[in-house]
Design a protein around this motif. Structure first.
Motif, PDB file in Angstrom:
ATOM      1  N   ARG A  62      32.575  31.890  25.863  1.00  0.00           N
ATOM      2  CA  ARG A  62      32.212  33.073  26.630  1.00  0.00           C
ATOM      3  C   ARG A  62      31.019  33.805  26.015  1.00  0.00           C
ATOM      4  O   ARG A  62      30.995  34.022  24.803  1.00  0.00           O
ATOM      5  CB  ARG A  62      33.421  34.038  26.687  1.00  0.00           C
ATOM      6  N   CYS A 111      28.773  37.429  26.516  1.00  0.00           N
ATOM      7  CA  CYS A 111      28.656  38.739  27.162  1.00  0.00           C
ATOM      8  C   CYS A 111      27.249  39.276  26.927  1.00  0.00           C
ATOM      9  O   CYS A 111      26.385  38.565  26.422  1.00  0.00           O
ATOM     10  CB  CYS A 111      29.716  39.682  26.601  1.00  0.00           C
ATOM     11  N   ARG A 128      29.129  32.869  31.149  1.00  0.00           N
ATOM     12  CA  ARG A 128      29.439  34.263  31.466  1.00  0.00           C
ATOM     13  C   ARG A 128      30.676  34.316  32.354  1.00  0.00           C
ATOM     14  O   ARG A 128      31.093  33.308  32.933  1.00  0.00           O
ATOM     15  CB  ARG A 128      28.237  34.921  32.154  1.00  0.00           C
ATOM     16  N   PHE A 129      31.256  35.521  32.498  1.00  0.00           N
ATOM     17  CA  PHE A 129      32.482  35.669  33.288  1.00  0.00           C
ATOM     18  C   PHE A 129      32.324  35.070  34.688  1.00  0.00           C
ATOM     19  O   PHE A 129      33.256  34.478  35.220  1.00  0.00           O
ATOM     20  CB  PHE A 129      32.873  37.147  33.413  1.00  0.00           C
ATOM     21  N   THR A 130      31.141  35.237  35.272  1.00  0.00           N
ATOM     22  CA  THR A 130      30.937  34.790  36.656  1.00  0.00           C
ATOM     23  C   THR A 130      30.314  33.398  36.751  1.00  0.00           C
ATOM     24  O   THR A 130      29.863  32.992  37.812  1.00  0.00           O
ATOM     25  CB  THR A 130      30.034  35.799  37.392  1.00  0.00           C
ATOM     26  N   VAL A 132      30.596  43.398  28.658  1.00  0.00           N
ATOM     27  CA  VAL A 132      30.336  42.284  29.580  1.00  0.00           C
ATOM     28  C   VAL A 132      29.011  42.510  30.303  1.00  0.00           C
ATOM     29  O   VAL A 132      28.519  43.642  30.397  1.00  0.00           O
ATOM     30  CB  VAL A 132      31.479  42.077  30.605  1.00  0.00           C
ATOM     31  N   ASP A 154      26.517  42.273  35.642  1.00  0.00           N
ATOM     32  CA  ASP A 154      26.984  41.546  36.831  1.00  0.00           C
ATOM     33  C   ASP A 154      28.483  41.287  36.806  1.00  0.00           C
ATOM     34  O   ASP A 154      29.107  41.057  37.848  1.00  0.00           O
ATOM     35  CB  ASP A 154      26.273  40.191  36.953  1.00  0.00           C
ATOM     36  N   ASP A 155      29.069  41.260  35.603  1.00  0.00           N
ATOM     37  CA  ASP A 155      30.491  40.932  35.461  1.00  0.00           C
ATOM     38  C   ASP A 155      31.382  42.165  35.466  1.00  0.00           C
ATOM     39  O   ASP A 155      32.610  42.032  35.491  1.00  0.00           O
ATOM     40  CB  ASP A 155      30.735  40.186  34.135  1.00  0.00           C
ATOM     41  N   TYR A 194      34.033  42.715  38.331  1.00  0.00           N
ATOM     42  CA  TYR A 194      35.158  41.776  38.162  1.00  0.00           C
ATOM     43  C   TYR A 194      36.068  42.228  37.031  1.00  0.00           C
ATOM     44  O   TYR A 194      37.296  42.273  37.167  1.00  0.00           O
ATOM     45  CB  TYR A 194      34.611  40.364  37.881  1.00  0.00           C
ATOM     46  N   TYR A 195      35.464  42.578  35.902  1.00  0.00           N
ATOM     47  CA  TYR A 195      36.272  42.945  34.735  1.00  0.00           C
ATOM     48  C   TYR A 195      37.087  44.215  34.994  1.00  0.00           C
ATOM     49  O   TYR A 195      38.281  44.274  34.709  1.00  0.00           O
ATOM     50  CB  TYR A 195      35.377  43.139  33.498  1.00  0.00           C
TER      51      TYR A 195
END
Lengths: 233, 233
Positions: free
Chosen positions: A8, A10, A40-42, A122, A125-126, A129-130
């Motif tokens: 991951r 960030c 990344r998260f996305t 994060v 962009d994330d 979502y987070y």
């Protein structure tokens, strides 16, 4: 073919995932230096080849291994001549218990303390979502969670006591040398220091602080070398 | 010379001490059948020869071993040909962590649930001592502690989660066969069933109940055979 670890990423090059740190430290313990590829998260499509969406993912030639515990077991079984992560069958069995204790005890107590800092860490962009997933978990806004930091720190304190007791009598959780049980617990402290400018350990928590210091020194300062806050150094 | 184990005795032949059950089960694991000598709360002079006042105390010929952890390590080191309690150095190191988790996590959560039952279970002569020491610990009367049973049971539930997770994937905490990590945790459940007519596990807690059932069956039903309540059978 080289080893590749997907982990991951960030904002500001921060690598907070404790699951990925478990894998990173297990690889270092085995003397292995994987190529690191960031997700990344996305960007979970980057690991879609593994049949699931989470990191870490280890690729070793034709083999793809997901889940931090499976990665540790894979390394132990496929690199048996390198230093052992478990020191025997009993160590592997109880490391799995420690894994569950970290996930459902230590990390559960840490999560509300760190979640507001994760929101800031994060990628922009994330964040949506987070925020959505975490606020669903805690049942309130991350701002309200942040306001209760002192309460959550007080609840964390007794959770840490088994670690304090163990490290009061031994250099590492796993004995005179660190092993996977240490990486499991330390990865949570590493998560904290990569994103949070307030130390989660009090200055008087000298036993845990000394152990954390030693863990940061391991493998030529692997965990110390990444973008993080100095509070925990 | 025969092995002798000094253990706690309460009223009605009850043997609730989890520390003594750790030793009893460790001895059985090694295939050893000690002579049992009982010590009531106010009879600590019976173990004064050991240089301290607590049970269990193991006497093996000329050797006197105090403290349940020291007894486990003694048995492992002096009876190396019998089945291992730890399955290797890593297992011993992490069993010690489990020991601290039991003492400072599981047992700490169980104690206020069981203390009112212990008051009834100890010998009438010991009750004043027991009440004084426990009420000092909890800061209120044992009757008030008893009235909050539901609150304490709710607090116990998440503490048990690492056990549930581990036992959801493996027959025993230590793998396919029980070992000292199992005895450490089970001794707390044995403590409960020897004194408390209300089961601490909910009917739907099937994973923990199944493991407890298996633990009660071990060594020809050693733990099942003593005076206890049927709720946990």
């Amino acid at each position: 073919m080289p080893l590749v670890l997907y982990e991951r990423l960030c904002a500001d090059d921060r690598r907070p995932s404790p699951y990925c740190w478990r894998a990173r430290l297990a690889l270092a313990h085995k003397g292995l230096s994987p190529e690191i590829r960031t997700v990344r998260f996305t960007e979970s499509d980057l690991v879609a080849f593994s049949g699931q969406a989470k990191v870490p993912v280890l690729v070793d030639g034709a083999r793809v291994v997901t889940d931090s515990w499976e990665i540790a077991c894979y390394l132990e079984d496929f690199y048996p001549k390198a230093p052992s992560l478990f020191d025997g069958a009993g160590g592997r069995a109880l490391a799995r218990f420690v894994n569950h204790w970290v996930d459902h005890g230590l990390q559960k107590a840490l999560s509300p303390i760190l979640a507001p800092y994760m929101l800031a860490a994060v990628d922009p962009d994330d964040r949506h979502y987070y925020r959505q997933t975490r606020e669903a978990r805690y049942g309130e806004s991350l701002e309200r969670v942040a306001a209760k930091r002192a309460v959550y720190l007080e609840a964390l304190d007794p959770i840490l006591e088994p670690l304090r007791q163990r490290l009061g009598e031994s250099s590492f959780i796993c004995g005179e040398r660190p092993a996977y049980g240490d990486y499991l617990a330390f990865a949570e402290f590493q998560w904290a220091r990569t994103i949070c400018d307030q130390d989660i350990l009090a200055p008087e928590d000298t036993t845990l602080r000394a152990w954390r210091h030693c863990m940061l020194d391991l493998f030529d300062g692997l965990a110390r070398s990444v973008t993080a806050y100095d509070t925990a150094a």
